[in-house]
Design a protein around this motif. Structure first.
Motif, PDB file in Angstrom:
ATOM      1  N   TRP A 217      51.261  38.838  36.856  1.00 57.06           N
ATOM      2  CA  TRP A 217      50.237  39.684  36.242  1.00 57.06           C
ATOM      3  C   TRP A 217      49.036  38.848  35.817  1.00 57.06           C
ATOM      4  O   TRP A 217      47.884  39.245  36.049  1.00 57.06           O
ATOM      5  N   MET A 218      49.295  37.675  35.225  1.00 59.36           N
ATOM      6  CA  MET A 218      48.197  36.782  34.837  1.00 59.36           C
ATOM      7  C   MET A 218      47.406  36.339  36.068  1.00 59.36           C
ATOM      8  O   MET A 218      46.172  36.288  36.053  1.00 59.36           O
ATOM      9  N   GLN A 219      48.125  36.053  37.144  1.00 69.56           N
ATOM     10  CA  GLN A 219      47.475  35.621  38.381  1.00 69.56           C
ATOM     11  C   GLN A 219      46.587  36.732  38.946  1.00 69.56           C
ATOM     12  O   GLN A 219      45.511  36.457  39.490  1.00 69.56           O
ATOM     13  N   ASP A 220      47.023  37.967  38.806  1.00 70.90           N
ATOM     14  CA  ASP A 220      46.278  39.103  39.336  1.00 70.90           C
ATOM     15  C   ASP A 220      45.129  39.544  38.429  1.00 70.90           C
ATOM     16  O   ASP A 220      44.300  40.372  38.831  1.00 70.90           O
ATOM     17  N   HIS A 221      45.081  39.022  37.198  1.00 66.55           N
ATOM     18  CA  HIS A 221      44.059  39.446  36.232  1.00 66.55           C
ATOM     19  C   HIS A 221      43.268  38.243  35.688  1.00 66.55           C
ATOM     20  O   HIS A 221      42.857  38.234  34.527  1.00 66.55           O
ATOM     21  N   ARG A 265      42.053  28.515  41.221  1.00 64.16           N
ATOM     22  CA  ARG A 265      41.240  29.507  41.932  1.00 64.16           C
ATOM     23  C   ARG A 265      39.849  28.923  42.215  1.00 64.16           C
ATOM     24  O   ARG A 265      39.308  29.112  43.312  1.00 64.16           O
ATOM     25  N   ALA A 266      39.281  28.216  41.249  1.00 67.73           N
ATOM     26  CA  ALA A 266      37.972  27.588  41.456  1.00 67.73           C
ATOM     27  C   ALA A 266      38.038  26.561  42.582  1.00 67.73           C
ATOM     28  O   ALA A 266      37.120  26.467  43.410  1.00 67.73           O
ATOM     29  N   GLN A 267      39.127  25.781  42.627  1.00 68.14           N
ATOM     30  CA  GLN A 267      39.301  24.817  43.715  1.00 68.14           C
ATOM     31  C   GLN A 267      39.270  25.521  45.073  1.00 68.14           C
ATOM     32  O   GLN A 267      38.606  25.078  46.003  1.00 68.14           O
ATOM     33  N   GLU A 268      40.020  26.622  45.168  1.00 67.04           N
ATOM     34  CA  GLU A 268      40.105  27.362  46.426  1.00 67.04           C
ATOM     35  C   GLU A 268      38.730  27.860  46.856  1.00 67.04           C
ATOM     36  O   GLU A 268      38.349  27.756  48.035  1.00 67.04           O
ATOM     37  N   LEU A 269      37.957  28.386  45.915  1.00 69.98           N
ATOM     38  CA  LEU A 269      36.633  28.912  46.239  1.00 69.98           C
ATOM     39  C   LEU A 269      35.657  27.800  46.593  1.00 69.98           C
ATOM     40  O   LEU A 269      34.800  27.965  47.474  1.00 69.98           O
ATOM     41  N   LEU A 270      35.768  26.655  45.931  1.00 73.60           N
ATOM     42  CA  LEU A 270      34.908  25.517  46.250  1.00 73.60           C
ATOM     43  C   LEU A 270      35.203  24.987  47.649  1.00 73.60           C
ATOM     44  O   LEU A 270      34.307  24.522  48.358  1.00 73.60           O
ATOM     45  N   GLU A 271      36.465  25.052  48.028  1.00 76.74           N
ATOM     46  CA  GLU A 271      36.871  24.531  49.342  1.00 76.74           C
ATOM     47  C   GLU A 271      36.473  25.459  50.480  1.00 76.74           C
ATOM     48  O   GLU A 271      36.119  24.983  51.569  1.00 76.74           O
ATOM     49  N   THR A 272      36.528  26.760  50.240  1.00 78.38           N
ATOM     50  CA  THR A 272      36.479  27.696  51.373  1.00 78.38           C
ATOM     51  C   THR A 272      35.284  28.635  51.393  1.00 78.38           C
ATOM     52  O   THR A 272      35.141  29.408  52.346  1.00 78.38           O
ATOM     53  N   THR A 273      34.433  28.624  50.360  1.00 79.44           N
ATOM     54  CA  THR A 273      33.302  29.550  50.333  1.00 79.44           C
ATOM     55  C   THR A 273      32.000  28.805  50.047  1.00 79.44           C
ATOM     56  O   THR A 273      32.004  27.633  49.655  1.00 79.44           O
ATOM     57  N   THR A 282      32.496  33.006  37.532  1.00 81.70           N
ATOM     58  CA  THR A 282      32.866  34.398  37.281  1.00 81.70           C
ATOM     59  C   THR A 282      34.141  34.784  38.034  1.00 81.70           C
ATOM     60  O   THR A 282      35.061  35.379  37.470  1.00 81.70           O
ATOM     61  N   ALA A 283      34.203  34.397  39.306  1.00 83.27           N
ATOM     62  CA  ALA A 283      35.328  34.802  40.151  1.00 83.27           C
ATOM     63  C   ALA A 283      36.631  34.129  39.759  1.00 83.27           C
ATOM     64  O   ALA A 283      37.719  34.634  40.077  1.00 83.27           O
ATOM     65  N   SER A 284      36.566  33.011  39.075  1.00 88.59           N
ATOM     66  CA  SER A 284      37.785  32.312  38.655  1.00 88.59           C
ATOM     67  C   SER A 284      38.172  32.629  37.219  1.00 88.59           C
ATOM     68  O   SER A 284      39.190  32.143  36.730  1.00 88.59           O
ATOM     69  N   GLY A 285      37.343  33.428  36.532  1.00 92.73           N
ATOM     70  CA  GLY A 285      37.716  33.872  35.193  1.00 92.73           C
ATOM     71  C   GLY A 285      37.149  33.058  34.053  1.00 92.73           C
ATOM     72  O   GLY A 285      37.401  33.371  32.886  1.00 92.73           O
ATOM     73  N   PHE A 286      36.356  32.030  34.347  1.00 90.90           N
ATOM     74  CA  PHE A 286      35.794  31.219  33.258  1.00 90.90           C
ATOM     75  C   PHE A 286      34.572  31.875  32.638  1.00 90.90           C
ATOM     76  O   PHE A 286      34.250  31.605  31.482  1.00 90.90           O
ATOM     77  N   GLY A 287      33.875  32.681  33.412  1.00 93.14           N
ATOM     78  CA  GLY A 287      32.772  33.444  32.849  1.00 93.14           C
ATOM     79  C   GLY A 287      31.436  32.735  32.839  1.00 93.14           C
ATOM     80  O   GLY A 287      30.408  33.361  33.036  1.00 93.14           O
ATOM     81  N   SER A 288      31.442  31.434  32.612  1.00 89.88           N
ATOM     82  CA  SER A 288      30.184  30.686  32.587  1.00 89.88           C
ATOM     83  C   SER A 288      30.353  29.348  33.285  1.00 89.88           C
ATOM     84  O   SER A 288      31.445  28.763  33.271  1.00 89.88           O
ATOM     85  N   PRO A 289      29.266  28.826  33.896  1.00 89.68           N
ATOM     86  CA  PRO A 289      29.336  27.519  34.552  1.00 89.68           C
ATOM     87  C   PRO A 289      29.728  26.405  33.591  1.00 89.68           C
ATOM     88  O   PRO A 289      30.418  25.462  33.975  1.00 89.68           O
TER      89      PRO A 289
END
Length: 314
Positions: A217-221, A265-273, A282-289
């Motif tokens: 649930w934490m992973q999905d939210h 999640r941030a690692q995955e996005l940095l690697e692949t997008t 935002t997409a990894s849940g931290f909200g701010s840079p």
């Protein structure tokens, strides 16, 4: 000329053994071009099986015996979980004689078996750090560094981190200019930013059923503003019970585990997008840079931008 002995331990990883030899053999005097190290591979008279991971790739005969290693100024110990009693005693005797000793990957287990790491910091491959701590609780195991220099004893993480360590020894012995020349010759970085924490895999989800639903649930939210209270409510537990069970099963608190999920999640996005740092925050849940950089750097000892330069697949 300094003597470097590299132990050809049974089952040694070929890259660790040959890589150490290559780094020291490539060190030459910048004026005379004479070699600066006498590199000696020392092993059993019966020969040594060399492997790549679990694959046995060749059987080799070292030109020097184990006893010859005691004449060295520096002793390199490649990976081994269960070094023979002969090797453990050799390492112990070398230390008594004042030989500088460096291990690569699980070579730290050999140093620990010899009693050399008690009360001292040590590095090993991140996948084996927990086992090193379990077997040798007096060792201060570090999981976030490529290598550790503790004076007469040096330890490093897996395979290529051993090359970093050997290059560090060249720098320590002969200075940055000589080490930089070796790095150029071997087409490797003179110094790598960050530690091995950036290579860690994602935190595991408990498989015994007790925390698995709330972990998923934490992973999905991840992008929601989760708190300890909201996580406990989802798990139908008190915050105290939830924290106790998380500590027992993961070694961390629920919020620490959540941060590690978000970093992953941030690692995955940095690697692949090609998303911007703001979008990834935002997409990894931290909200701010700012929060992304703070938690990312604390967890991985490198910045999101530096991580993307190293690992991006785009």
């Amino acid at each position: 000329m300094r003597i470097v002995a590299v132990l050809a331990i049974e089952g040694a990883v070929g890259l660790e053994l040959a890589g150490a030899c290559q780094v020291f053999a490539a060190a030459h005097d910048p004026i005379t071009n004479e070699p600066l190290y006498d590199v000696r591979v020392c092993g059993s008279s019966a020969g040594t099986t060399i492997r790549a991971h679990r694959l046995e790739i060749l059987r080799a005969q070292a030109p020097y015996g184990f006893d010859d290693a005691l004449e060295a100024d520096t002793l390199i110990v490649p990976a081994s979980y269960e070094a023979s009693g002969e090797v453990v005693e050799l390492v112990r005797e070398a230390h008594r004689r004042g030989v500088r000793i460096a291990s690569v990957c699980t070579g730290a287990f050999t140093l620990a078996a010899a009693g050399l790491l008690d009360g001292r910091p040590a590095a090993t491959h991140w996948a084996h750090a927990e086992e090193l701590t379990r077997r040798y609780p007096l060792v201060e195991v570090a999981t976030d560094v490529l290598y550790l220099d503790d004076g007469d004893l040096l330890t490093s993480a897996g395979v290529t981190a051993g090359l970093d360590l050997c290059l560090h020894l060249v720098r320590r012995d002969y200075g940055s200019a000589v080490a930089a020349n070796v790095a150029r010759r071997l087409v490797m970085a003179p110094h790598r930013d960050g530690g091995q924490a950036q290579f860690l895999t994602a935190p595991a989800i408990a498989g015994d059923g007790s925390l698995e639903p709330v972990m998923r649930w934490m992973q999905d939210h991840l992008t929601e503003p989760l708190t300890l209270a909201s996580i406990a409510a989802q798990a139908s537990m008190s915050t105290r019970t939830l924290s106790r069970q998380f500590r027992a099963q993961t070694g961390s608190t629920p919020l620490q585990w959540l941060i590690r999920l978000r970093v992953n999640r941030a690692q995955e996005l940095l690697e692949t997008t090609d998303l911007t740092i703001d979008q990834i925050a935002t997409a990894s849940g931290f909200g701010s840079p700012l929060l992304l950089r703070q938690h990312f750097t604390k967890a991985l000892a490198t910045t999101p931008t530096a991580y993307r330069r190293t690992f991006s697949t785009r």
